[in-house]
Design a protein around this motif. Sequence first.
Motif, PDB file in Angstrom:
ATOM      1  N   ASN A   1     -16.905   5.752  12.612  1.00 60.86           N
ATOM      2  CA  ASN A   1     -16.811   7.043  12.634  1.00 60.86           C
ATOM      3  C   ASN A   1     -15.466   7.566  11.818  1.00 60.86           C
ATOM      4  OD1 ASN A   1     -17.726   9.965  12.654  1.00 60.86           O
ATOM      5  ND2 ASN A   1     -16.419  10.276  14.539  1.00 60.86           N
ATOM      6  N   ILE A   2     -14.319   6.837  12.239  1.00 60.01           N
ATOM      7  CA  ILE A   2     -13.057   6.637  11.534  1.00 60.01           C
ATOM      8  C   ILE A   2     -12.984   5.664  10.534  1.00 60.01           C
ATOM      9  CG2 ILE A   2     -10.596   6.894  11.891  1.00 60.01           C
ATOM     10  CD1 ILE A   2     -11.929   9.224  13.278  1.00 60.01           C
ATOM     11  N   LEU A   3     -13.328   6.083   9.249  1.00 67.92           N
ATOM     12  CA  LEU A   3     -13.206   5.200   8.150  1.00 67.92           C
ATOM     13  C   LEU A   3     -11.817   4.625   7.754  1.00 67.92           C
ATOM     14  CD1 LEU A   3     -15.193   7.828   6.046  1.00 67.92           C
ATOM     15  CD2 LEU A   3     -16.103   5.499   7.103  1.00 67.92           C
ATOM     16  N   GLU A   4     -11.717   3.389   7.201  1.00 70.14           N
ATOM     17  CA  GLU A   4     -10.645   2.638   6.659  1.00 70.14           C
ATOM     18  C   GLU A   4      -9.741   3.526   5.762  1.00 70.14           C
ATOM     19  OE1 GLU A   4     -13.294   1.686   3.451  1.00 70.14           O
ATOM     20  OE2 GLU A   4     -13.670   1.918   5.630  1.00 70.14           O
ATOM     21  N   MET A   5     -10.348   4.400   5.100  1.00 70.68           N
ATOM     22  CA  MET A   5      -9.639   5.004   4.099  1.00 70.68           C
ATOM     23  C   MET A   5     -10.079   6.671   4.091  1.00 70.68           C
ATOM     24  SD  MET A   5     -10.704   3.593   0.291  1.00 70.68           S
ATOM     25  CE  MET A   5      -9.700   4.899  -0.495  1.00 70.68           C
ATOM     26  N   LYS A   6      -9.469   7.633   3.615  1.00 69.05           N
ATOM     27  CA  LYS A   6      -9.741   8.827   3.215  1.00 69.05           C
ATOM     28  C   LYS A   6     -10.612   9.162   2.069  1.00 69.05           C
ATOM     29  CE  LYS A   6      -6.367  10.926   6.128  1.00 69.05           C
ATOM     30  NZ  LYS A   6      -5.298  11.952   6.157  1.00 69.05           N
ATOM     31  N   TYR A   7     -11.618   9.917   1.981  1.00 68.42           N
ATOM     32  CA  TYR A   7     -12.517  10.206   0.993  1.00 68.42           C
ATOM     33  C   TYR A   7     -12.550  11.643   0.708  1.00 68.42           C
ATOM     34  CZ  TYR A   7     -13.912   5.299   1.564  1.00 68.42           C
ATOM     35  OH  TYR A   7     -13.982   3.988   1.795  1.00 68.42           O
ATOM     36  N   ASN A   8     -12.710  12.052  -0.679  1.00 68.26           N
ATOM     37  CA  ASN A   8     -13.392  13.289  -0.806  1.00 68.26           C
ATOM     38  C   ASN A   8     -14.661  13.693  -1.405  1.00 68.26           C
ATOM     39  OD1 ASN A   8     -12.707  12.696  -3.538  1.00 68.26           O
ATOM     40  ND2 ASN A   8     -11.042  14.117  -4.126  1.00 68.26           N
TER      41      ASN A   8
END
Length: 131
Positions: A90-97
């Motif tokens: 649920n917590i991803l390895e990086m941030k996305y938009n």
Amino acid sequence: MEKEGRVSLWLGNMESEDLLEDYFRIKYTDDGDSIPSSFIKDFHICMYDIDEDFIEKEFYFKRSNHLETLLAGCSYEEVVIPQMKRLTANILEMKYNTIIMIYNYEYSDKIINKNENRYEMKYIGAVSYKC
């Protein structure tokens, strides 16, 4: 490939919402022949395997590494989100938009990541969206 009841997910980062729209825009030659979109070319997808009416795409001004936040409000979210969380944390390895979801389609090519100057996209996986 076209597959009833499946949804494929890509996460990425785009410079703008306009770039996301352009990334999916099918262009035409002077003779009226279609030119596949950059997304279709990047991931070697047959444009006849997907239906524009079954594509959801969203651009967020703020990046997030929380999968549930990125997918909130998608079609069939009560089924799709828990299954996608099983594919990835649920917590991803990086941030996305940016999210791209194609319903009634199961991506099966080997291209997982696409990095260009103005965008990057990553294929996450496909799950069933029907109970």
